[in-house]
Design a protein around this motif. Structure first.
Motif, PDB file in Angstrom:
ATOM      1  N   GLY A  73       0.785  -1.231   0.000  1.00 20.64           N
ATOM      2  CA  GLY A  73       0.000   0.000   0.000  1.00 20.64           C
ATOM      3  C   GLY A  73       0.814   1.276   0.000  1.00 20.64           C
ATOM      4  N   SER A  79      -4.069   4.800   0.230  1.00 28.91           N
ATOM      5  CA  SER A  79      -4.204   3.477   0.837  1.00 28.91           C
ATOM      6  C   SER A  79      -3.937   3.568   2.341  1.00 28.91           C
ATOM      7  CB  SER A  79      -3.263   2.480   0.175  1.00 28.91           C
ATOM      8  OG  SER A  79      -1.927   2.828   0.415  1.00 28.91           O
ATOM      9  N   CYS A 107      -5.454  -3.142   0.812  1.00 32.06           N
ATOM     10  CA  CYS A 107      -5.306  -1.956  -0.023  1.00 32.06           C
ATOM     11  C   CYS A 107      -6.125  -2.054  -1.301  1.00 32.06           C
ATOM     12  CB  CYS A 107      -3.835  -1.761  -0.376  1.00 32.06           C
ATOM     13  SG  CYS A 107      -2.764  -1.655   1.055  1.00 32.06           S
ATOM     14  N   ASN A 108      -7.047  -3.009  -1.347  1.00 32.37           N
ATOM     15  CA  ASN A 108      -7.862  -3.240  -2.542  1.00 32.37           C
ATOM     16  C   ASN A 108      -7.012  -3.554  -3.761  1.00 32.37           C
ATOM     17  OD1 ASN A 108     -10.329  -2.959  -1.270  1.00 32.37           O
ATOM     18  ND2 ASN A 108     -10.319  -0.747  -1.532  1.00 32.37           N
TER      19      ASN A 108
END
Length: 137
Positions: A73, A79, A107-108
């Motif tokens: 991230g 993030s 952090c997707n």
């Protein structure tokens, strides 16, 4: 070698990274930069040689680092629940330092080809990668 460890939130990942490095590379020079003071304090307690906090500290220390270590991230703006500013992400991404990033799924971001295993299982690999970078000079 100047190793920069960057972390946010409570500093738990950064703390674990520093403990692992210090345990296996006793002479390592580590600068810990937290996105907040709690993260910085946790990393200093883990044995970092130097500590600093905030956006400017990330930007300044990325320019001086040989190796940057942290969760994936740190290269993505906004993030870590918004703790990584666009300028921080740019500083990390643009730094000529070698980056060793942990695949954290908070952090997707999904990194294909990476095993889905606990963060602790990557800690030994961090030291191996740092040693490889140190040998490469």
């Amino acid at each position: 070698m100047n190793i920069l460890v960057i972390d946010g939130m409570g500093g738990g990942i950064g703390k674990a990274i520093i403990e692992q490095i210090k345990g296996q590379l006793a002479g390592a020079e580590i600068t810990a930069v937290g996105t907040n003071s709690m993260a910085t304090l946790a990393m200093i307690k883990a044995g970092a040689n130097h500590g600093a906090t905030g956006e400017n500290a990330v930007i300044h220390n990325c320019a001086k680092a040989d190796i940057i270590v942290g969760a994936i991230g740190i290269i993505f703006a906004n993030s870590l629940h918004g703790e990584i500013s666009p300028r921080m992400a740019e500083a990390v991404s643009s730094s000529p330092a070698h980056k060793i990033l942990l695949p954290v799924d908070k952090c997707n971001v999904t990194v294909l080809g990476v095993a889905d295993k606990p963060i602790q299982s990557y800690m030994g690999e961090i030291v191996k990668r740092i040693e490889q970078q140190m040998a490469a000079g």
